[in-house]
Design an enzyme around this catalytic site. Structure first.
Site, PDB file in Angstrom:
ATOM      1  N   ASP A   1      -3.197 -10.923  32.373  1.00 46.61           N
ATOM      2  CA  ASP A   1      -3.558  -9.510  32.092  1.00 46.61           C
ATOM      3  C   ASP A   1      -3.166  -9.824  30.592  1.00 46.61           C
ATOM      4  O   ASP A   1      -1.985 -10.371  30.141  1.00 46.61           O
ATOM      5  CB  ASP A   1      -1.859  -8.300  31.810  1.00 46.61           C
ATOM      6  CG  ASP A   1      -2.298  -6.963  30.797  1.00 46.61           C
ATOM      7  OD1 ASP A   1      -3.653  -7.016  30.376  1.00 46.61           O
ATOM      8  OD2 ASP A   1      -1.772  -6.327  31.717  1.00 46.61           O
ATOM      9  N   ILE A   2      -4.609  -9.560  29.673  1.00 44.67           N
ATOM     10  CA  ILE A   2      -4.237  -9.905  28.531  1.00 44.67           C
ATOM     11  C   ILE A   2      -4.102  -9.640  27.736  1.00 44.67           C
ATOM     12  O   ILE A   2      -3.504 -10.140  26.623  1.00 44.67           O
ATOM     13  CB  ILE A   2      -6.333  -9.730  28.605  1.00 44.67           C
ATOM     14  CG1 ILE A   2      -6.612 -11.245  26.765  1.00 44.67           C
ATOM     15  CG2 ILE A   2      -6.136  -8.341  27.352  1.00 44.67           C
ATOM     16  CD1 ILE A   2      -8.006 -10.947  26.290  1.00 44.67           C
TER      17      ILE A   2
ATOM     18  N   ASN B   1     -17.299  -1.057  24.315  1.00 46.58           N
ATOM     19  CA  ASN B   1     -18.654  -0.273  24.523  1.00 46.58           C
ATOM     20  C   ASN B   1     -18.484  -0.241  22.669  1.00 46.58           C
ATOM     21  O   ASN B   1     -18.862  -0.074  21.774  1.00 46.58           O
ATOM     22  CB  ASN B   1     -18.318   0.416  25.172  1.00 46.58           C
ATOM     23  CG  ASN B   1     -17.946   1.363  24.846  1.00 46.58           C
ATOM     24  OD1 ASN B   1     -17.811   2.306  23.929  1.00 46.58           O
ATOM     25  ND2 ASN B   1     -16.660   2.052  25.639  1.00 46.58           N
TER      26      ASN B   1
ATOM     27  N   GLY C   1     -11.299  -0.513  32.732  1.00 48.36           N
ATOM     28  CA  GLY C   1     -11.159  -1.904  32.110  1.00 48.36           C
ATOM     29  C   GLY C   1     -10.342  -2.373  31.255  1.00 48.36           C
ATOM     30  O   GLY C   1      -9.125  -1.815  30.492  1.00 48.36           O
ATOM     31  N   VAL C   2     -10.778  -3.466  30.338  1.00 50.09           N
ATOM     32  CA  VAL C   2      -9.762  -4.209  29.941  1.00 50.09           C
ATOM     33  C   VAL C   2      -9.327  -3.573  28.205  1.00 50.09           C
ATOM     34  O   VAL C   2      -8.229  -3.569  27.797  1.00 50.09           O
ATOM     35  CB  VAL C   2      -9.921  -5.436  29.852  1.00 50.09           C
ATOM     36  CG1 VAL C   2     -11.486  -5.898  28.522  1.00 50.09           C
ATOM     37  CG2 VAL C   2      -9.357  -6.507  28.621  1.00 50.09           C
ATOM     38  N   ASP C   3     -10.495  -2.773  28.018  1.00 47.15           N
ATOM     39  CA  ASP C   3     -10.586  -1.743  26.455  1.00 47.15           C
ATOM     40  C   ASP C   3      -9.666  -0.676  26.999  1.00 47.15           C
ATOM     41  O   ASP C   3      -8.699  -0.791  25.991  1.00 47.15           O
ATOM     42  CB  ASP C   3     -12.111  -1.051  26.791  1.00 47.15           C
ATOM     43  CG  ASP C   3     -12.305  -0.495  25.711  1.00 47.15           C
ATOM     44  OD1 ASP C   3     -11.490  -0.861  24.573  1.00 47.15           O
ATOM     45  OD2 ASP C   3     -13.398   0.406  24.912  1.00 47.15           O
TER      46      ASP C   3
ATOM     47  N   SER D   1     -18.264  -8.492  29.996  1.00 44.98           N
ATOM     48  CA  SER D   1     -19.358  -8.082  30.432  1.00 44.98           C
ATOM     49  C   SER D   1     -18.674  -8.422  32.213  1.00 44.98           C
ATOM     50  O   SER D   1     -20.103  -7.632  33.376  1.00 44.98           O
ATOM     51  CB  SER D   1     -20.894  -8.912  30.001  1.00 44.98           C
ATOM     52  OG  SER D   1     -21.512  -8.445  29.423  1.00 44.98           O
TER      53      SER D   1
ATOM     54  N   GLY E   1     -17.115  -6.760  33.791  1.00 42.22           N
ATOM     55  CA  GLY E   1     -16.508  -5.633  34.884  1.00 42.22           C
ATOM     56  C   GLY E   1     -17.847  -4.148  35.207  1.00 42.22           C
ATOM     57  O   GLY E   1     -18.548  -4.662  35.461  1.00 42.22           O
TER      58      GLY E   1
HETATM   59  N1  AR6 Z   1      -6.643  -7.935  31.458  1.00 40.24           N
HETATM   60  C1  AR6 Z   1      -7.146  -9.022  31.251  1.00 40.24           C
HETATM   61  N2  AR6 Z   1      -8.723  -8.880  31.866  1.00 40.24           N
HETATM   62  C2  AR6 Z   1      -8.978  -7.629  32.254  1.00 40.24           C
HETATM   63  C3  AR6 Z   1      -8.077  -6.541  32.774  1.00 40.24           C
HETATM   64  C4  AR6 Z   1      -6.767  -7.064  31.587  1.00 40.24           C
HETATM   65  N3  AR6 Z   1      -5.543  -6.318  31.671  1.00 40.24           N
HETATM   66  N4  AR6 Z   1      -8.963  -5.699  32.657  1.00 40.24           N
HETATM   67  C5  AR6 Z   1      -9.712  -6.307  33.461  1.00 40.24           C
HETATM   68  N5  AR6 Z   1      -9.954  -7.052  33.764  1.00 40.24           N
HETATM   69  P1  AR6 Z   1     -14.223  -4.556  32.008  1.00 40.24           P
HETATM   70  P2  AR6 Z   1     -17.247  -4.621  30.652  1.00 40.24           P
HETATM   71  C6  AR6 Z   1     -11.165  -7.785  33.370  1.00 40.24           C
HETATM   72  O1  AR6 Z   1     -14.938  -3.675  32.707  1.00 40.24           O
HETATM   73  O2  AR6 Z   1     -17.811  -5.871  32.071  1.00 40.24           O
HETATM   74  C7  AR6 Z   1     -15.348  -0.167  29.599  1.00 40.24           C
HETATM   75  O3  AR6 Z   1     -14.681   0.837  30.411  1.00 40.24           O
HETATM   76  C8  AR6 Z   1     -12.612  -7.560  34.900  1.00 40.24           C
HETATM   77  O4  AR6 Z   1     -11.601  -7.547  36.068  1.00 40.24           O
HETATM   78  O5  AR6 Z   1     -13.195  -4.737  31.554  1.00 40.24           O
HETATM   79  O6  AR6 Z   1     -17.391  -5.884  29.034  1.00 40.24           O
HETATM   80  C9  AR6 Z   1     -15.639  -0.595  28.416  1.00 40.24           C
HETATM   81  O7  AR6 Z   1     -15.579   0.750  27.112  1.00 40.24           O
HETATM   82  C10 AR6 Z   1     -13.252  -8.143  34.142  1.00 40.24           C
HETATM   83  O8  AR6 Z   1     -13.429  -9.543  34.482  1.00 40.24           O
HETATM   84  O9  AR6 Z   1     -15.505  -5.330  30.578  1.00 40.24           O
HETATM   85  C11 AR6 Z   1     -17.221  -0.905  28.046  1.00 40.24           C
HETATM   86  O10 AR6 Z   1     -17.765   0.520  28.058  1.00 40.24           O
HETATM   87  C12 AR6 Z   1     -13.624  -8.339  32.540  1.00 40.24           C
HETATM   88  O11 AR6 Z   1     -11.716  -7.770  32.371  1.00 40.24           O
HETATM   89  C13 AR6 Z   1     -17.060  -1.009  29.264  1.00 40.24           C
HETATM   90  O12 AR6 Z   1     -16.000  -1.640  30.044  1.00 40.24           O
HETATM   91  C14 AR6 Z   1     -14.100  -7.277  32.039  1.00 40.24           C
HETATM   92  O13 AR6 Z   1     -14.704  -6.135  32.375  1.00 40.24           O
HETATM   93  C15 AR6 Z   1     -17.145  -3.240  29.543  1.00 40.24           C
HETATM   94  O14 AR6 Z   1     -17.506  -3.829  30.616  1.00 40.24           O
END
Ligand code: AR6
Length: 166
Positions: free
Chosen positions: A9-10, A23, A31-33, A119, A121
Site C-alpha cells: 500500500d503506497i 485526475n 483507487g490510490v487517489d 493509469s 487501474g
Molecule cells: N497503493 C498502491 N497502489 C494502489 C493502491 C494503494 N493503496 N490502490 C490502488 N492501487 P488507480 P489510475 C493501484 O485506479 O488508473 C482515481 O479515481 C491499482 O491497483 O488508482 O491512474 C483517480 O481519481 C493500480 O495498479 O489509478 C482517477 O480518476 C494503480 O494503483 C483515476 O482513478 C492505479 O490505479 C486514475 O486512474
C-alpha cells in the site's frame, strides 16, 4: 536512479514523497487517489483546492505534476500527477507523468519517491505495458536517490519482477 519494486500500500511507505495517480480535478477519487486522501487527511484536499483556485482553474492536464503537503502520511509531500486514460499510442503522456513527478521531486529535494502504477487501474492501461513504461523512465532518470514502484496486487508485483529481470 535506483529502482525498487515493492508489493503493498503506497500510503504506508516511508519515503520523502508519494506520487498520487490523480485526475485533472485534483479533488480526489477512487483507487490510490482515494487511499492517499483518506490516509493523509483533509490538509491534502485543502491544498488541492487552493491549487485549483490559483493555478489550475481548468484542472491539472494529463502528464503534468504538482506537489502538496502529505498531511498525516509519513511522507513529506504528495506529488499529484494525472495519467492518460488508456489509448494505444499515448505512452508519451504516461511517461511524462513519471518524468514530471521526478522533476517536482528534485525541486523539493526529495531523495526517495514512491510511485503507484499510474493509469493501470481505473484508467485501463494494460499492466505489463504500464510497468515497462514506468521502469524505462525511472531507471533512466537523472535524479539522485531512489524510486520505489509500489504494486498493490501481488500478481502485478510478480509481473514487474519478471519484467525487471528481463
Ligand atoms: N497503493 C498502491 N497502489 C494502489 C493502491 C494503494 N493503496 N490502490 C490502488 N492501487 P488507480 P489510475 C493501484 O485506479 O488508473 C482515481 O479515481 C491499482 O491497483 O488508482 O491512474 C483517480 O481519481 C493500480 O495498479 O489509478 C482517477 O480518476 C494503480 O494503483 C483515476 O482513478 C492505479 O490505479 C486514475 O486512474
Amino acid at each position: 536512479m535506483q529502482l525498487e519494486l515493492v508489493q503493498g500500500d503506497i500510503t504506508r511507505q516511508r519515503v520523502d514523497a508519494i506520487v498520487n495517480a490523480a485526475n485533472s480535478s485534483l479533488l480526489g477519487g477512487g483507487g490510490v487517489d482515494g487511499a492517499i486522501h483518506r490516509a493523509g487527511g483533509k490538509a491534502i484536499l485543502a491544498e488541492c483546492r487552493q491549487l485549483r483556485d490559483r493555478v489550475y482553474p481548468d484542472g491539472l492536464p494529463a502528464g503534468q505534476a504538482v506537489a502538496t503537503t502529505a498531511g498525516k502520511l509519513a511522507a513529506r509531500w504528495v506529488i499529484h500527477t494525472v495519467g492518460p486514460i488508456y489509448r494505444r499510442g499515448d505512452a508519451e503522456t504516461l511517461r511524462s507523468c513519471y518524468r514530471a513527478s521526478l522533476r517536482v521531486a528534485a525541486g523539493l529535494g526529495a531523495m526517495s519517491v514512491a510511485f503507484p502504477l499510474i493509469s493501470a487501474g481505473a484508467f485501463g492501461w494494460p499492466p505489463d505495458d504500464a510497468i515497462r513504461q514506468a521502469v524505462d523512465v525511472l531507471v533512466a532518470a537523472p535524479n539522485e536517490g531512489t524510486a520505489r514502484l509500489v504494486l498493490w496486487q501481488p500478481e502485478t508485483h510478480e509481473l514487474a519482477q519478471r519484467i525487471l529481470s528481463g
